[in-house]
Design a protein around this motif. Structure first.
Motif, PDB file in Angstrom:
ATOM      1  N   GLN A 136       5.257 -23.815  -0.640  1.00 35.42           N
ATOM      2  CA  GLN A 136       6.037 -22.583  -0.440  1.00 35.42           C
ATOM      3  C   GLN A 136       5.094 -21.386  -0.460  1.00 35.42           C
ATOM      4  OE1 GLN A 136       9.176 -23.168   0.053  1.00 35.42           O
ATOM      5  NE2 GLN A 136      10.190 -21.171   0.003  1.00 35.42           N
ATOM      6  N   VAL A 137       5.262 -20.505   0.516  1.00 32.60           N
ATOM      7  CA  VAL A 137       4.431 -19.314   0.628  1.00 32.60           C
ATOM      8  C   VAL A 137       5.328 -18.076   0.596  1.00 32.60           C
ATOM      9  CG1 VAL A 137       2.862 -18.023   2.105  1.00 32.60           C
ATOM     10  CG2 VAL A 137       2.646 -20.511   1.937  1.00 32.60           C
ATOM     11  N   GLN A 138       4.890 -17.079  -0.114  1.00 29.21           N
ATOM     12  CA  GLN A 138       5.595 -15.794  -0.110  1.00 29.21           C
ATOM     13  C   GLN A 138       4.694 -14.723   0.482  1.00 29.21           C
ATOM     14  OE1 GLN A 138       5.276 -17.526  -3.317  1.00 29.21           O
ATOM     15  NE2 GLN A 138       7.011 -18.703  -2.561  1.00 29.21           N
ATOM     16  N   LEU A 139       5.270 -13.920   1.353  1.00 31.21           N
ATOM     17  CA  LEU A 139       4.543 -12.826   1.987  1.00 31.21           C
ATOM     18  C   LEU A 139       5.266 -11.526   1.689  1.00 31.21           C
ATOM     19  CD1 LEU A 139       3.945 -14.463   5.483  1.00 31.21           C
ATOM     20  CD2 LEU A 139       2.348 -14.351   3.578  1.00 31.21           C
ATOM     21  N   VAL A 140       4.508 -10.543   1.233  1.00 30.79           N
ATOM     22  CA  VAL A 140       5.100  -9.246   0.912  1.00 30.79           C
ATOM     23  C   VAL A 140       4.314  -8.153   1.620  1.00 30.79           C
ATOM     24  CG1 VAL A 140       5.693  -7.609  -0.907  1.00 30.79           C
ATOM     25  CG2 VAL A 140       5.889 -10.079  -1.332  1.00 30.79           C
ATOM     26  N   GLU A 141       4.974  -7.487   2.549  1.00 26.84           N
ATOM     27  CA  GLU A 141       4.339  -6.383   3.260  1.00 26.84           C
ATOM     28  C   GLU A 141       4.536  -5.078   2.485  1.00 26.84           C
ATOM     29  OE1 GLU A 141       6.190  -8.992   6.617  1.00 26.84           O
ATOM     30  OE2 GLU A 141       6.710  -8.321   4.594  1.00 26.84           O
ATOM     31  N   SER A 142       3.623  -4.177   2.671  1.00 29.51           N
ATOM     32  CA  SER A 142       3.720  -2.850   2.065  1.00 29.51           C
ATOM     33  C   SER A 142       2.882  -1.874   2.877  1.00 29.51           C
ATOM     34  CB  SER A 142       3.235  -2.875   0.607  1.00 29.51           C
ATOM     35  OG  SER A 142       1.877  -3.271   0.542  1.00 29.51           O
ATOM     36  N   GLY A 143       3.057  -0.587   2.573  1.00 24.72           N
ATOM     37  CA  GLY A 143       2.224   0.422   3.207  1.00 24.72           C
ATOM     38  C   GLY A 143       2.857   1.142   4.376  1.00 24.72           C
ATOM     39  N   GLY A 144       4.063   0.738   4.725  1.00 24.53           N
ATOM     40  CA  GLY A 144       4.742   1.435   5.813  1.00 24.53           C
ATOM     41  C   GLY A 144       5.128   2.841   5.396  1.00 24.53           C
ATOM     42  N   GLY A 145       5.575   3.619   6.369  1.00 21.85           N
ATOM     43  CA  GLY A 145       5.985   4.987   6.055  1.00 21.85           C
ATOM     44  C   GLY A 145       6.151   5.813   7.301  1.00 21.85           C
ATOM     45  N   LEU A 146       6.219   7.121   7.088  1.00 18.04           N
ATOM     46  CA  LEU A 146       6.395   8.077   8.182  1.00 18.04           C
ATOM     47  C   LEU A 146       5.078   8.788   8.430  1.00 18.04           C
ATOM     48  CD1 LEU A 146       8.196   9.747  10.109  1.00 18.04           C
ATOM     49  CD2 LEU A 146       8.677  11.243   8.163  1.00 18.04           C
ATOM     50  N   VAL A 147       4.667   8.842   9.677  1.00 20.42           N
ATOM     51  CA  VAL A 147       3.416   9.503  10.033  1.00 20.42           C
ATOM     52  C   VAL A 147       3.605  10.216  11.366  1.00 20.42           C
ATOM     53  CG1 VAL A 147       2.525   7.447  11.205  1.00 20.42           C
ATOM     54  CG2 VAL A 147       0.922   9.133  10.273  1.00 20.42           C
ATOM     55  N   GLN A 148       2.850  11.286  11.543  1.00 18.30           N
ATOM     56  CA  GLN A 148       2.933  12.009  12.809  1.00 18.30           C
ATOM     57  C   GLN A 148       2.128  11.304  13.882  1.00 18.30           C
ATOM     58  OE1 GLN A 148       1.692  16.064  11.905  1.00 18.30           O
ATOM     59  NE2 GLN A 148       3.843  16.714  11.894  1.00 18.30           N
ATOM     60  N   ALA A 149       2.499  11.525  15.112  1.00 15.73           N
ATOM     61  CA  ALA A 149       1.752  10.962  16.236  1.00 15.73           C
ATOM     62  C   ALA A 149       0.293  11.386  16.141  1.00 15.73           C
ATOM     63  CB  ALA A 149       2.357  11.419  17.547  1.00 15.73           C
ATOM     64  N   GLY A 150      -0.581  10.419  16.406  1.00 17.90           N
ATOM     65  CA  GLY A 150      -2.010  10.666  16.284  1.00 17.90           C
ATOM     66  C   GLY A 150      -2.575  10.320  14.927  1.00 17.90           C
ATOM     67  N   GLY A 151      -1.705  10.077  13.977  1.00 17.08           N
ATOM     68  CA  GLY A 151      -2.137   9.765  12.625  1.00 17.08           C
ATOM     69  C   GLY A 151      -2.457   8.298  12.445  1.00 17.08           C
ATOM     70  N   SER A 152      -2.777   7.952  11.192  1.00 15.44           N
ATOM     71  CA  SER A 152      -3.166   6.581  10.862  1.00 15.44           C
ATOM     72  C   SER A 152      -2.334   6.065   9.696  1.00 15.44           C
ATOM     73  CB  SER A 152      -4.657   6.520  10.480  1.00 15.44           C
ATOM     74  OG  SER A 152      -5.481   6.909  11.551  1.00 15.44           O
ATOM     75  N   LEU A 153      -2.240   4.758   9.633  1.00 19.87           N
ATOM     76  CA  LEU A 153      -1.517   4.100   8.557  1.00 19.87           C
ATOM     77  C   LEU A 153      -2.114   2.701   8.423  1.00 19.87           C
ATOM     78  CD1 LEU A 153       0.914   5.147   6.869  1.00 19.87           C
ATOM     79  CD2 LEU A 153       2.401   3.842   8.387  1.00 19.87           C
ATOM     80  N   ARG A 154      -2.136   2.192   7.195  1.00 20.77           N
ATOM     81  CA  ARG A 154      -2.559   0.813   6.990  1.00 20.77           C
ATOM     82  C   ARG A 154      -1.452   0.076   6.265  1.00 20.77           C
ATOM     83  NH1 ARG A 154      -7.581  -1.488   3.354  1.00 20.77           N
ATOM     84  NH2 ARG A 154      -6.097  -0.993   1.675  1.00 20.77           N
ATOM     85  N   VAL A 155      -1.003  -1.000   6.873  1.00 24.12           N
ATOM     86  CA  VAL A 155      -0.022  -1.865   6.230  1.00 24.12           C
ATOM     87  C   VAL A 155      -0.724  -3.101   5.700  1.00 24.12           C
ATOM     88  CG1 VAL A 155       1.994  -1.012   7.463  1.00 24.12           C
ATOM     89  CG2 VAL A 155       0.622  -2.847   8.472  1.00 24.12           C
ATOM     90  N   SER A 156      -0.182  -3.607   4.598  1.00 19.74           N
ATOM     91  CA  SER A 156      -0.787  -4.750   3.923  1.00 19.74           C
ATOM     92  C   SER A 156       0.210  -5.894   3.829  1.00 19.74           C
ATOM     93  CB  SER A 156      -1.224  -4.365   2.501  1.00 19.74           C
ATOM     94  OG  SER A 156      -2.100  -3.272   2.506  1.00 19.74           O
ATOM     95  N   CYS A 157      -0.319  -7.084   3.713  1.00 16.97           N
ATOM     96  CA  CYS A 157       0.503  -8.273   3.549  1.00 16.97           C
ATOM     97  C   CYS A 157      -0.146  -9.145   2.480  1.00 16.97           C
ATOM     98  CB  CYS A 157       0.608  -9.025   4.866  1.00 16.97           C
ATOM     99  SG  CYS A 157       1.447 -10.611   4.744  1.00 16.97           S
ATOM    100  N   ALA A 158       0.509  -9.222   1.334  1.00 18.70           N
ATOM    101  CA  ALA A 158      -0.009 -10.031   0.232  1.00 18.70           C
ATOM    102  C   ALA A 158       0.636 -11.405   0.272  1.00 18.70           C
ATOM    103  CB  ALA A 158       0.271  -9.346  -1.098  1.00 18.70           C
ATOM    104  N   ALA A 159      -0.197 -12.429   0.298  1.00 19.98           N
ATOM    105  CA  ALA A 159       0.297 -13.798   0.360  1.00 19.98           C
ATOM    106  C   ALA A 159       0.124 -14.480  -0.993  1.00 19.98           C
ATOM    107  CB  ALA A 159      -0.449 -14.576   1.435  1.00 19.98           C
ATOM    108  N   SER A 160       1.108 -15.255  -1.362  1.00 19.32           N
ATOM    109  CA  SER A 160       1.008 -16.038  -2.593  1.00 19.32           C
ATOM    110  C   SER A 160       1.624 -17.406  -2.360  1.00 19.32           C
ATOM    111  CB  SER A 160       1.724 -15.329  -3.751  1.00 19.32           C
ATOM    112  OG  SER A 160       3.083 -15.153  -3.460  1.00 19.32           O
ATOM    113  N   GLY A 161       1.282 -18.324  -3.235  1.00 23.56           N
ATOM    114  CA  GLY A 161       1.778 -19.686  -3.077  1.00 23.56           C
ATOM    115  C   GLY A 161       0.771 -20.553  -2.349  1.00 23.56           C
TER     116      GLY A 161
END
Length: 119
Positions: free
Chosen positions: A1-26
């Motif tokens: 069994q594997v669990q995946l949890v994403e994080s780091g999303g949000g609101l950003v203006q056009a031209g900006g940057s964002l990093r989303v993460s995915c932590a895996a366990s199991g």
């Protein structure tokens, strides 16, 4: 069994940057590849990027090439999607997924994280 949890999303203006993460366990030891997918309102889920777990091969959908980068920290069992030069059309729920050795499809999915890019 594997669990995946994403994080780091949000609101950003056009031209900006964002990093989303995915932590895996199991049970991740049999992982062949990791992928990022996204689904915008009213649209089908689409492939965004993938990487073999070893990192020796990556792939991107044409619309994000040169702007997004997939990377992994195997010690932390975490996968990242660095998104630069974001556009409103990048707005979607972003999901990470794992593909295991011997499988042809991504079979383990996270719950997703919302990314919203404003004009």
């Amino acid at each position: 069994q594997v669990q995946l949890v994403e994080s780091g999303g949000g609101l950003v203006q056009a031209g900006g940057s964002l990093r989303v993460s995915c932590a895996a366990s199991g049970r991740t030891s049999n992982t062949y590849a990791v992928g990022w997918f996204r689904q915008a309102p009213g649209k089908a889920r689409e492939f965004v990027a993938s990487s073999t777990w070893s990192g020796d091969s990556t792939d991107y959908v044409d619309s994000v090439k040169g702007r997004f980068t997939i990377s992994r920290d195997n010690a932390k069992n975490t996968v990242y999607l660095q998104m630069n030069s974001l556009k409103p059309e990048d707005t979607a729920i972003y999901y990470c997924a794992l593909r295991f050795r011997g499988e042809v499809d991504f079979s383990s999915w996270g719950q997703g994280t919302q990314v919203t890019v404003s004009e």
